[in-house]
Design an enzyme around this catalytic site. Sequence first.
Site, PDB file in Angstrom:
ATOM      1  N   TRP A 176       0.626  -1.149  -0.054  1.00 42.08           N
ATOM      2  CA  TRP A 176      -0.192  -0.043  -0.058  1.00 42.08           C
ATOM      3  C   TRP A 176       0.899   1.304   0.092  1.00 42.08           C
ATOM      4  O   TRP A 176       0.157   2.437  -0.061  1.00 42.08           O
ATOM      5  CB  TRP A 176      -0.684  -0.064   1.219  1.00 42.08           C
ATOM      6  CG  TRP A 176      -0.265  -0.513   2.455  1.00 42.08           C
ATOM      7  CD1 TRP A 176      -0.378  -1.696   3.198  1.00 42.08           C
ATOM      8  CD2 TRP A 176       0.666   0.283   3.327  1.00 42.08           C
ATOM      9  NE1 TRP A 176       0.625  -1.956   4.134  1.00 42.08           N
ATOM     10  CE2 TRP A 176       1.102  -0.593   4.500  1.00 42.08           C
ATOM     11  CE3 TRP A 176       1.408   1.688   3.213  1.00 42.08           C
ATOM     12  CZ2 TRP A 176       1.923  -0.178   5.392  1.00 42.08           C
ATOM     13  CZ3 TRP A 176       2.010   1.872   4.053  1.00 42.08           C
ATOM     14  CH2 TRP A 176       2.530   1.123   5.345  1.00 42.08           C
ATOM     15  N   ASN A 177       1.985   1.176   0.124  1.00 48.84           N
ATOM     16  CA  ASN A 177       2.852   2.468   0.533  1.00 48.84           C
ATOM     17  C   ASN A 177       3.055   3.459  -0.679  1.00 48.84           C
ATOM     18  O   ASN A 177       2.916   4.706  -0.709  1.00 48.84           O
ATOM     19  CB  ASN A 177       4.175   2.217   1.247  1.00 48.84           C
ATOM     20  CG  ASN A 177       5.117   1.378   0.144  1.00 48.84           C
ATOM     21  OD1 ASN A 177       4.576   0.584  -0.511  1.00 48.84           O
ATOM     22  ND2 ASN A 177       6.310   1.578   0.372  1.00 48.84           N
ATOM     23  N   GLY A 209       6.952  -6.401  -0.357  1.00 51.57           N
ATOM     24  CA  GLY A 209       6.020  -6.513   1.096  1.00 51.57           C
ATOM     25  C   GLY A 209       7.204  -6.894   1.978  1.00 51.57           C
ATOM     26  O   GLY A 209       8.425  -6.777   1.873  1.00 51.57           O
ATOM     27  N   SER A 210       6.798  -7.506   2.944  1.00 53.97           N
ATOM     28  CA  SER A 210       7.694  -7.684   4.162  1.00 53.97           C
ATOM     29  C   SER A 210       8.243  -9.061   3.662  1.00 53.97           C
ATOM     30  O   SER A 210       8.016  -9.785   3.063  1.00 53.97           O
ATOM     31  CB  SER A 210       6.760  -8.125   5.430  1.00 53.97           C
ATOM     32  OG  SER A 210       5.952  -9.130   5.311  1.00 53.97           O
ATOM     33  N   GLU A 269      10.494  -8.198  -3.721  1.00 54.42           N
ATOM     34  CA  GLU A 269      11.273  -6.970  -3.214  1.00 54.42           C
ATOM     35  C   GLU A 269      10.801  -6.651  -1.883  1.00 54.42           C
ATOM     36  O   GLU A 269       9.642  -6.441  -1.605  1.00 54.42           O
ATOM     37  CB  GLU A 269      10.830  -5.953  -4.251  1.00 54.42           C
ATOM     38  CG  GLU A 269      11.746  -4.590  -3.729  1.00 54.42           C
ATOM     39  CD  GLU A 269      11.313  -3.802  -2.813  1.00 54.42           C
ATOM     40  OE1 GLU A 269      11.813  -3.960  -1.475  1.00 54.42           O
ATOM     41  OE2 GLU A 269      10.284  -2.827  -3.004  1.00 54.42           O
ATOM     42  N   CYS A 303      10.372   1.035   1.721  1.00 56.59           N
ATOM     43  CA  CYS A 303      11.115   0.511   2.008  1.00 56.59           C
ATOM     44  C   CYS A 303      12.486   0.552   1.872  1.00 56.59           C
ATOM     45  O   CYS A 303      13.560   0.175   2.658  1.00 56.59           O
ATOM     46  CB  CYS A 303      11.005  -0.951   0.937  1.00 56.59           C
ATOM     47  SG  CYS A 303      10.966  -0.751  -0.753  1.00 56.59           S
ATOM     48  N   GLU A 321      12.608  -3.694  10.513  1.00 58.67           N
ATOM     49  CA  GLU A 321      12.230  -2.513   9.977  1.00 58.67           C
ATOM     50  C   GLU A 321      11.231  -1.882  10.660  1.00 58.67           C
ATOM     51  O   GLU A 321       9.947  -2.360  10.889  1.00 58.67           O
ATOM     52  CB  GLU A 321      11.806  -2.843   8.590  1.00 58.67           C
ATOM     53  CG  GLU A 321      11.290  -1.672   7.667  1.00 58.67           C
ATOM     54  CD  GLU A 321      11.057  -2.058   6.420  1.00 58.67           C
ATOM     55  OE1 GLU A 321      11.295  -1.684   5.372  1.00 58.67           O
ATOM     56  OE2 GLU A 321      10.203  -3.306   6.348  1.00 58.67           O
TER      57      GLU A 321
END
Length: 458
Positions: free
Chosen positions: A132-133, A208-209, A230, A264, A361
């Site tokens: 979503w970022n 994502g994570s 990624e 990220c 993070e």
Amino acid sequence: MSKIETMNPATEEAINSYPKMSQEQASDAVEACHAAFLEWRKKSHEERAPYLRAIADKLRENKDELAELMTREMGKLLKDGKTEVELCAQIFEYSADHGADMLGDEERVHGDGKRGVVTYQPIGVIYSIQPWNFPLYQPVRVLAANLIAGNGCILKHASICTGSGLRLRELCIEAGLPEDLFRVVLIGHDVSDKLIEHKLVRGVTMTGSDGAGRHIGATAAKALKKTVLELGSNDAYLVLEDADIETAVKFSVIGRLYNNGETCVSAKRFVVADKVYDAFVEAFVAKMSEIKMGDPMEEGTKLGPLSSIEQFETVRDQVKESVANGAKVLCGGEVPDRTGAYYPATVLGDVKPGMPAYDDEIFGPVASVIRAKDDEDAMRIANDSRYGLGGGIFCKDEEHALKLAREHFDTGMVRINSFGAADPNMPFGGVKDSGYGREHGGFGMKEFVNAKAVYLPS
């Protein structure tokens, strides 16, 4: 049937509600995309390029609307949303301009001087799972590269920015893209796993994570599907002994607060040589202390809300745990009494291994400052991470910084005396737990193609 609900994180007001698709409906979307791909693949790169340029034009025509939608869905500063739209338009244009050269046939020789051809052919439907970022940029960087390569694309966007994903598809269709070549599926994780296994899905890309990346990578591997992942990072920015402190502070503030700290590849850990530690920390804390939170729709706002109440709670708890383990709050850290998912610009000192601020993070406006004995120790600390996406070096001697970046920094990207998130002409991606594969710079165009060897007899 369950629904996806979107909410404005600045006001906590509901935006929209969308019915989720069944597994059968999602599978139908894949089959329709594959059918569109079978026609799209017949076009040359030169014939595909005008579609991408038309999409770029549509994005620019709707820049204000798209920026406002992103701001309402995930709290992005309005001005940053407009910048994101422009970057997306540039990515489509870059793919259109360079696709034919980067994906064109290569002449080789084989055997005793006989002719060989390497041809890069599309493989089919690519399944894109995005966060979503950056509601527009994340799907676009996959879509543009794969459209020029000749593939189709299925997007599963993060639920909180469902509207952005759907609007992107509408604009692509308005620009003339075949309707089924790019589909958006509104599904949960259970159906998503089934799509990964679908026989017509030929590749999976996800941002994502690292935890989510492990699950998706494993699911795809069982189905023998290629992946590009990624994932997260806790990028270190080194302030070396000869750093220009003013430059370091300027870009450190930008690097930590860009996109409300939800990037990220943003600066997260600041590893500072002892010789300049006090000078940097004093100036950095002073600048971070000046940052005021506000309505992300207003032009002068420097820091908006986090993307959701859930994300706010995650950041809050990571800071609390770090402080409980010995970190010192140098500024910020106090949860404001106001509506919305707001968290202040925060600097943590005395950060050590074993704290979330060191090991993990923190996806929000929280900076971790770590003291290093000297430049060599700073480089050691920077690499003391399970992640390896990006990083930075502040150092007056650019050749020395380049040598460190090239030979010692164990990351996919390094910024020297600057900060930035992405550029269409430079590869984007990481190493270690930050994932694998590359996007941008032409590299993404070749991630999901068949590099086919053709041997001719003469």
